[in-house]
Design an enzyme around this catalytic site. Structure first.
Site, PDB file in Angstrom:
ATOM      1  N   LEU A   1      -9.626  13.578  -0.788  1.00 30.34           N
ATOM      2  CA  LEU A   1     -10.775  14.404  -1.153  1.00 30.34           C
ATOM      3  C   LEU A   1     -10.288  15.712  -1.758  1.00 30.34           C
ATOM      4  CD1 LEU A   1     -13.348  13.899   1.768  1.00 30.34           C
ATOM      5  CD2 LEU A   1     -13.460  12.978  -0.557  1.00 30.34           C
TER       6      LEU A   1
ATOM      7  N   LYS B   1      -4.529   2.038 -14.076  1.00 30.93           N
ATOM      8  CA  LYS B   1      -4.453   0.655 -14.579  1.00 30.93           C
ATOM      9  C   LYS B   1      -5.130  -0.328 -13.615  1.00 30.93           C
ATOM     10  CE  LYS B   1       0.035  -1.097 -13.149  1.00 30.93           C
ATOM     11  NZ  LYS B   1      -0.287  -2.192 -12.272  1.00 30.93           N
TER      12      LYS B   1
ATOM     13  N   CYS C   1      -0.484   3.341 -10.912  1.00 27.27           N
ATOM     14  CA  CYS C   1      -1.358   2.402 -10.195  1.00 27.27           C
ATOM     15  C   CYS C   1      -2.841   2.614 -10.446  1.00 27.27           C
ATOM     16  CB  CYS C   1      -1.059   2.472  -8.707  1.00 27.27           C
ATOM     17  SG  CYS C   1       0.672   2.141  -8.363  1.00 27.27           S
TER      18      CYS C   1
ATOM     19  N   PHE D   1       0.844  -1.202   0.000  1.00 29.90           N
ATOM     20  CA  PHE D   1       0.000   0.000   0.000  1.00 29.90           C
ATOM     21  C   PHE D   1       0.880   1.253   0.000  1.00 29.90           C
ATOM     22  CE2 PHE D   1      -2.398  -3.396   2.200  1.00 29.90           C
ATOM     23  CZ  PHE D   1      -3.425  -3.537   1.288  1.00 29.90           C
TER      24      PHE D   1
HETATM   25  C1  UGA Z   1      -1.551   4.494  -4.839  1.00 25.88           C
HETATM   26  C2  UGA Z   1      -2.144   4.142  -3.471  1.00 25.88           C
HETATM   27  O1  UGA Z   1      -2.415   5.345  -2.745  1.00 25.88           O
HETATM   28  C3  UGA Z   1      -1.189   3.257  -2.680  1.00 25.88           C
HETATM   29  O2  UGA Z   1      -1.783   2.882  -1.441  1.00 25.88           O
HETATM   30  C4  UGA Z   1      -0.865   2.008  -3.494  1.00 25.88           C
HETATM   31  O3  UGA Z   1       0.081   1.184  -2.830  1.00 25.88           O
HETATM   32  C5  UGA Z   1      -0.298   2.426  -4.845  1.00 25.88           C
HETATM   33  O4  UGA Z   1      -1.233   3.291  -5.531  1.00 25.88           O
HETATM   34  C6  UGA Z   1      -0.069   1.177  -5.659  1.00 25.88           C
HETATM   35  O5  UGA Z   1      -1.032   0.493  -5.973  1.00 25.88           O
HETATM   36  O6  UGA Z   1       1.096   0.817  -5.897  1.00 25.88           O
HETATM   37  P1  UGA Z   1       0.273   6.259  -5.711  1.00 25.88           P
HETATM   38  O7  UGA Z   1      -0.185   5.885  -7.073  1.00 25.88           O
HETATM   39  O8  UGA Z   1       1.718   6.275  -5.411  1.00 25.88           O
HETATM   40  O9  UGA Z   1      -0.379   5.274  -4.606  1.00 25.88           O
HETATM   41  O10 UGA Z   1      -0.248   7.726  -5.409  1.00 25.88           O
HETATM   42  P2  UGA Z   1      -1.503   8.383  -4.659  1.00 25.88           P
HETATM   43  O11 UGA Z   1      -0.998   9.233  -3.583  1.00 25.88           O
HETATM   44  O12 UGA Z   1      -2.512   7.386  -4.321  1.00 25.88           O
HETATM   45  O13 UGA Z   1      -2.068   9.346  -5.810  1.00 25.88           O
HETATM   46  C7  UGA Z   1      -2.580   8.821  -7.024  1.00 25.88           C
HETATM   47  C8  UGA Z   1      -3.141   9.918  -7.880  1.00 25.88           C
HETATM   48  O14 UGA Z   1      -4.329  10.452  -7.304  1.00 25.88           O
HETATM   49  C9  UGA Z   1      -2.215  11.117  -8.076  1.00 25.88           C
HETATM   50  O15 UGA Z   1      -2.265  11.535  -9.420  1.00 25.88           O
HETATM   51  C10 UGA Z   1      -2.789  12.182  -7.172  1.00 25.88           C
HETATM   52  O16 UGA Z   1      -2.520  13.504  -7.596  1.00 25.88           O
HETATM   53  C11 UGA Z   1      -4.265  11.868  -7.270  1.00 25.88           C
HETATM   54  N1  UGA Z   1      -5.038  12.351  -6.106  1.00 25.88           N
HETATM   55  C12 UGA Z   1      -4.801  11.853  -4.871  1.00 25.88           C
HETATM   56  C13 UGA Z   1      -6.042  13.297  -6.298  1.00 25.88           C
HETATM   57  O17 UGA Z   1      -6.298  13.760  -7.423  1.00 25.88           O
HETATM   58  N2  UGA Z   1      -6.761  13.714  -5.220  1.00 25.88           N
HETATM   59  C14 UGA Z   1      -6.541  13.235  -3.963  1.00 25.88           C
HETATM   60  O18 UGA Z   1      -7.243  13.654  -3.028  1.00 25.88           O
HETATM   61  C15 UGA Z   1      -5.533  12.286  -3.789  1.00 25.88           C
END
Ligand code: UGA
Length: 484
Positions: free
Chosen positions: A273, A286, A283, A175
């Site tokens: 949010l 996909k 991640c 995670f």
């Molecule tokens: C995500 C999950 O949060 C991890 O728990 C998981 O282990 C990982 O995928 C995975 O499957 O390997 P990650 O892709 O590194 O982690 O990044 P996140 O922080 O989850 O952000 C993902 C995307 O959502 C980013 O583009 C971010 O800008 C966007 N986001 C995130 C939003 O647009 N709004 C938010 O409130 C939060």
């Protein structure tokens, strides 16, 4: 971390030195395990052997420097790593295949390598994000190829284990978030262990014993589902708040306050949010697609996830509509772009929303001036500089030089701290379109910029700074009247 008891003697191999494998391997080394990091990418191995981290992740380089040659060694010989270790963490890539489903050829490749090097009990732990029932396939593949390697057919017909050393397959989904991977490793919310034998459970519990957090022990298939569901749920939260942002805009409400107002309810939670230009990265897009297809394959109604995906994809066009509205004519304009990485604290640009926006701008005849604190080199490889069309800049201020608008596409802390008056002086036209709601509208207006953001009344000074004392007082009040 708990005081570690005496460690059982076994080695750990981490197969695949990417964004999951390398932080995991270094985290395990820091917990005191002897870890072999294996990857068949010779260039990656060479860099790691020189103690150079192959991508940017906060706090990772010091761990590499500390453990390389001691608790952590690297090899390009995956088979030897398998032979030398007992617990094998599978962290290879599972990219999206042509059909949208995960391409599992690297996972299958690892299963075959394990089969060829089964010199005693092995615990094969899938950590890569894989579709449910992959653990079963790994098991079947190892049995089949172990028999072939021993010259006694595929093993079909028997229980499959005759003459093959015992092994287990477990699912231990990760995670870790990019940009926080090391922090997440040492402070997990939970650890999920999907096993179908006592031996596998005991080994995995021993591996993670120093970390204090709840452990969910379940079957491999359920563990795989937990990973699918976690990423799908977080993606859903983001698309939900983005939909709310659109409604806020239409009726003149403020999505930031709505997010806080609902998020303080512990059943909802404040994280994930943030409205904006949508989720990207290796991640969520996909994994969402893979889960959706898995559900459909098994006859489940996944229309909710289809909407989550559709809303996310539409964010780029919605943002571009704001840019067009702000600029009137896009063609021929010079646009400063702040932020290229798919999220802050990483140099990763895979599926970055910023790149999709840049692509639209270029197709519509604008030129772009790009800046990101960490992701410039990776972006340059995808999109080389082109005189007068694509310019890479050394700072946000340089990017703003002579531009007709500045777009904020990644919420780096560095951008929060910008001197907005200085930024405005550099711009030819003082317009900012903020795809990540990084600033308060009044703050940007005060600096003399027109400000367009996501799901907030752009011109109404609705967000007033509140002094810390007043804030504390508000928190003590049983009910807070809006605007009081
Ligand atoms: C995500 C999950 O949060 C991890 O728990 C998981 O282990 C990982 O995928 C995975 O499957 O390997 P990650 O892709 O590194 O982690 O990044 P996140 O922080 O989850 O952000 C993902 C995307 O959502 C980013 O583009 C971010 O800008 C966007 N986001 C995130 C939003 O647009 N709004 C938010 O409130 C939060």
């Amino acid at each position: 971390m708990r005081a570690s008891k005496r460690k059982p003697a076994f080695k750990i191999a981490v197969l695949g030195m990417g964004h999951v494998g390398l932080p995991t391997a270094l985290g395990l080394a820091e917990l005191g395990w002897e870890v072999i990091g294996a990857d068949d990418d010779a260039q990656k191995v060479k860099l790691l052997e020189e103690s150079k981290a192959t991508f940017y992740e906060p706090d990772m380089q010091p761990l590499l420097t500390k453990h390389l040659g001691h608790k952590f060694r690297v090899t390009g010989d995956v088979g030897k790593a398998v032979a030398d270790a007992t617990v094998l963490f599978v962290c290879v890539g599972t990219p999206q295949g042509q059909s949208g489903k995960a391409d599992l050829s690297q996972v299958e490749g690892v299963a075959r390598t394990v089969a060829a090097h089964l010199n005693g009990y092995k615990l094969i732990v899938e950590k890569s994000t894989v579709p449910a029932i992959t653990a079963q396939w790994i098991k079947r593949t190892v049995i089949r190829h172990a028999h072939i390697a021993r010259g006694n057919g595929s093993g079909a017909g028997g229980n499959g284990f005759e003459s093959v050393p015992l092994f287990d397959v477990a699912s231990n989904p990760e995670f870790l978030q990019e940009g926080k991977a090391i922090e997440n490793f040492f402070h997990p919310d939970r650890i999920v262990i999907g096993v179908d034998s006592e031996r596998a459970r005991e080994l995995l519990e021993a591996v993670y014993r120093p970390l204090e957090c709840p452990i969910v022990v379940t079957t491999p298939t359920t563990a795989e589902l937990i990973k699918h569901a976690a990423n799908a749920f977080l993606s859903t939260k983001i698309s939900f708040i983005n939909m709310v942002a659109d409604i806020c805009e239409a009726v003149g409400a403020d999505v930031e306050s709505v997010a806080r107002g609902i998020g303080l309810d512990p059943r909802i939670g404040t994280q994930f949010l943030s409205a904006g230009i949508g989720f990207g990265g290796y991640c969520f897009p996909k994994d969402l697609r893979a889960f959706l297809l898995l559900g459909e394959e098994h006859g489940a109604d996944t229309s909710l996830l289809r909407e989550v995906e559709r809303i996310n994809l539409s964010r780029i066009e919605l943002f571009m509509a704001k840019v067009r509205k702000a600029l009137w004519v896009v063609s021929g304009k010079s646009i400063a772009v702040l932020g290229l990485a798919f999220k802050p604290r990483t140099d990763d640009i895979r599926e970055a929303p910023s790149l999709k926006v840049i692509d639209c701008l270029l197709r519509e005849g604008a030129s772009v001036r790009l800046y990101d604190p960490k992701a410039m080199a990776n972006t340059r490889r995808e999109l080389p500089a082109q005189p007068g069309r694509v310019t890479y800049c050394q700072s946000a201020y340089e990017a703003a030089e002579g531009a007709h608008a500045v777009l904020v596409l990644t919420e780096w802390d560095e951008f929060r701290k910008l001197d907005l008056k200085k930024l405005r002086r550099a711009l030819a036209v003082p317009v900012m379109v903020d795809g990540r709601n990084l600033y308060r509208p009044d703050q940007v207006h005060k600096a003399g910029l027109e400000y367009i953001s996501m799901g907030r009344p752009g011109t109404d000074p609705v967000v007033r700074p509140i002094s810390p004392a007043r804030n504390a007082e508000r928190r003590r009040m049983p009910a807070v009247a809006a605007g009081s």
